[in-house]
Motif scaffolding. Structure first.
Motif, PDB file in Angstrom:
ATOM      1  N   ASN A  90       0.837  -1.214   0.000  1.00  0.00           N
ATOM      2  CA  ASN A  90       0.000   0.000   0.000  1.00  0.00           C
ATOM      3  C   ASN A  90       0.864   1.254   0.000  1.00  0.00           C
ATOM      4  O   ASN A  90       0.596   2.205  -0.747  1.00  0.00           O
ATOM      5  CB  ASN A  90      -0.938   0.014   1.209  1.00  0.00           C
ATOM      6  N   ASN A  91       1.905   1.267   0.843  1.00  0.00           N
ATOM      7  CA  ASN A  91       2.807   2.421   0.870  1.00  0.00           C
ATOM      8  C   ASN A  91       3.511   2.596  -0.472  1.00  0.00           C
ATOM      9  O   ASN A  91       3.660   3.721  -0.964  1.00  0.00           O
ATOM     10  CB  ASN A  91       3.846   2.261   1.984  1.00  0.00           C
ATOM     11  N   TYR A  92       3.946   1.498  -1.065  1.00  0.00           N
ATOM     12  CA  TYR A  92       4.625   1.576  -2.361  1.00  0.00           C
ATOM     13  C   TYR A  92       3.671   2.019  -3.465  1.00  0.00           C
ATOM     14  O   TYR A  92       4.062   2.743  -4.370  1.00  0.00           O
ATOM     15  CB  TYR A  92       5.298   0.255  -2.710  1.00  0.00           C
ATOM     16  N   ALA A  93       2.408   1.602  -3.391  1.00  0.00           N
ATOM     17  CA  ALA A  93       1.415   2.060  -4.375  1.00  0.00           C
ATOM     18  C   ALA A  93       1.217   3.571  -4.255  1.00  0.00           C
ATOM     19  O   ALA A  93       1.092   4.269  -5.273  1.00  0.00           O
ATOM     20  CB  ALA A  93       0.096   1.319  -4.177  1.00  0.00           C
ATOM     21  N   ASP A  94       1.205   4.077  -3.016  1.00  0.00           N
ATOM     22  CA  ASP A  94       1.114   5.532  -2.810  1.00  0.00           C
ATOM     23  C   ASP A  94       2.295   6.232  -3.474  1.00  0.00           C
ATOM     24  O   ASP A  94       2.134   7.235  -4.172  1.00  0.00           O
ATOM     25  CB  ASP A  94       1.117   5.875  -1.315  1.00  0.00           C
ATOM     26  N   THR A  95       3.484   5.713  -3.237  1.00  0.00           N
ATOM     27  CA  THR A  95       4.690   6.326  -3.797  1.00  0.00           C
ATOM     28  C   THR A  95       4.659   6.292  -5.314  1.00  0.00           C
ATOM     29  O   THR A  95       5.043   7.268  -5.971  1.00  0.00           O
ATOM     30  CB  THR A  95       5.952   5.628  -3.257  1.00  0.00           C
ATOM     31  N   GLN A  96       4.186   5.199  -5.888  1.00  0.00           N
ATOM     32  CA  GLN A  96       4.087   5.122  -7.346  1.00  0.00           C
ATOM     33  C   GLN A  96       3.151   6.193  -7.885  1.00  0.00           C
ATOM     34  O   GLN A  96       3.466   6.855  -8.882  1.00  0.00           O
ATOM     35  CB  GLN A  96       3.598   3.732  -7.770  1.00  0.00           C
ATOM     36  N   LEU A  97       2.010   6.393  -7.234  1.00  0.00           N
ATOM     37  CA  LEU A  97       1.066   7.430  -7.670  1.00  0.00           C
ATOM     38  C   LEU A  97       1.691   8.817  -7.547  1.00  0.00           C
ATOM     39  O   LEU A  97       1.532   9.663  -8.427  1.00  0.00           O
ATOM     40  CB  LEU A  97      -0.231   7.345  -6.860  1.00  0.00           C
ATOM     41  N   VAL A  98       2.431   9.050  -6.475  1.00  0.00           N
ATOM     42  CA  VAL A  98       3.123  10.333  -6.294  1.00  0.00           C
ATOM     43  C   VAL A  98       4.139  10.537  -7.413  1.00  0.00           C
ATOM     44  O   VAL A  98       4.211  11.617  -8.008  1.00  0.00           O
ATOM     45  CB  VAL A  98       3.788  10.393  -4.893  1.00  0.00           C
ATOM     46  N   HIS A  99       4.919   9.513  -7.738  1.00  0.00           N
ATOM     47  CA  HIS A  99       5.907   9.630  -8.816  1.00  0.00           C
ATOM     48  C   HIS A  99       5.225   9.917 -10.150  1.00  0.00           C
ATOM     49  O   HIS A  99       5.681  10.770 -10.911  1.00  0.00           O
ATOM     50  CB  HIS A  99       6.740   8.351  -8.919  1.00  0.00           C
ATOM     51  N   GLU A 100       4.147   9.219 -10.444  1.00  0.00           N
ATOM     52  CA  GLU A 100       3.423   9.451 -11.703  1.00  0.00           C
ATOM     53  C   GLU A 100       2.842  10.861 -11.755  1.00  0.00           C
ATOM     54  O   GLU A 100       2.883  11.522 -12.800  1.00  0.00           O
ATOM     55  CB  GLU A 100       2.315   8.414 -11.866  1.00  0.00           C
ATOM     56  N   THR A 101       2.316  11.332 -10.638  1.00  0.00           N
ATOM     57  CA  THR A 101       1.734  12.675 -10.576  1.00  0.00           C
ATOM     58  C   THR A 101       2.807  13.739 -10.783  1.00  0.00           C
ATOM     59  O   THR A 101       2.603  14.709 -11.524  1.00  0.00           O
ATOM     60  CB  THR A 101       1.009  12.885  -9.228  1.00  0.00           C
ATOM     61  N   LEU A 102       3.962  13.551 -10.142  1.00  0.00           N
ATOM     62  CA  LEU A 102       5.045  14.523 -10.324  1.00  0.00           C
ATOM     63  C   LEU A 102       5.562  14.483 -11.763  1.00  0.00           C
ATOM     64  O   LEU A 102       5.857  15.527 -12.339  1.00  0.00           O
ATOM     65  CB  LEU A 102       6.186  14.287  -9.343  1.00  0.00           C
ATOM     66  N   LEU A 103       5.648  13.301 -12.344  1.00  0.00           N
ATOM     67  CA  LEU A 103       6.088  13.196 -13.741  1.00  0.00           C
ATOM     68  C   LEU A 103       5.139  13.967 -14.657  1.00  0.00           C
ATOM     69  O   LEU A 103       5.582  14.720 -15.538  1.00  0.00           O
ATOM     70  CB  LEU A 103       6.188  11.727 -14.158  1.00  0.00           C
ATOM     71  N   ASP A 104       3.830  13.828 -14.443  1.00  0.00           N
ATOM     72  CA  ASP A 104       2.851  14.605 -15.229  1.00  0.00           C
ATOM     73  C   ASP A 104       3.041  16.102 -15.009  1.00  0.00           C
ATOM     74  O   ASP A 104       2.961  16.893 -15.956  1.00  0.00           O
ATOM     75  CB  ASP A 104       1.418  14.211 -14.851  1.00  0.00           C
ATOM     76  N   PHE A 105       3.285  16.496 -13.767  1.00  0.00           N
ATOM     77  CA  PHE A 105       3.513  17.908 -13.441  1.00  0.00           C
ATOM     78  C   PHE A 105       4.752  18.430 -14.162  1.00  0.00           C
ATOM     79  O   PHE A 105       4.738  19.543 -14.702  1.00  0.00           O
ATOM     80  CB  PHE A 105       3.654  18.059 -11.921  1.00  0.00           C
TER      81      PHE A 105
END
Length: 191
Positions: A90-105
């Motif tokens: 679950n923590n790693y899934a959160d981090t993956q979403l954060v990385h994807e969101t920052l990449l889009d940004f």
């Protein structure tokens, strides 16, 4: 990073000096955050994302040498302390979403200096993410799945970051098969 005296820097320069950040040691003007918000339901690395997205475009960041908050690292109820496989996933899934969101940004940015510093910070975080999976003894099948996912979005193999220490692990990580083999050998050893 501690400061000996008050300094004023741009958001980009601040992030160059501090690629990994937390909100607990910051005070923001509401207007400085703009429309940036925490991702709903995220419990891991959510503060880092909001800082990356907010600070990078600030014209003036004031860093003061005052200690105004002590962070309790002995919080036994912290989600990061629970090392069950399900909680780690679950923590790693959160981090993956954060990385994807920052990449889009990052893809939406126009300023080359901002893009450069955000990419370096993202690479640093990605390297730390894989290091955490290695230290947490995540199963090889799971790490392999994450590597493939990161490869599909252009975050694997990670590029250089700010840190010499991270650079050593990045070199190991870039040797995908050696990295996965090390995980497999360790899994067999742990049985």
């Amino acid at each position: 990073v501690g400061f000996k005296k008050e300094i004023h820097v741009s958001g980009v320069d601040y992030l160059k000096r501090n690629p990994y950040n937390y909100v607990w040691n910051k005070i923001f003007r509401r207007s400085a955050i703009g429309e940036n918000r925490f991702l709903h339901g995220i419990k891991n690395t959510e503060d880092w994302l909001i800082i990356m997205m907010s600070v990078v475009n600030m014209q003036n960041v004031v860093c003061i040498p005052e200690i105004g908050y002590y962070y309790n690292t002995n919080n036994t109820g912290s989600t990061l302390r629970n090392k069950t496989i399900d909680n780690l996933k679950n923590n790693y899934a959160d981090t993956q979403l954060v990385h994807e969101t920052l990449l889009d940004f990052i893809h939406q940015q126009k300023d080359e200096k901002a893009i450069h510093v955000l990419k370096k910070a993202l690479n640093y975080s990605v390297i730390g993410f894989f290091y955490a999976m290695f230290v947490d003894r995540m199963p090889m099948y799971y790490v392999s799945y994450v590597i493939n996912k990161y490869k599909s979005i252009g975050l694997y193999p990670p590029l250089k970051s700010f840190s010499e220490k991270a650079e050593k692990f990045r070199k190991f990580l870039r040797l995908r098969y050696v990295f996965l083999l090390a995980l497999k050998i360790r899994e067999r050893h742990d049985k």
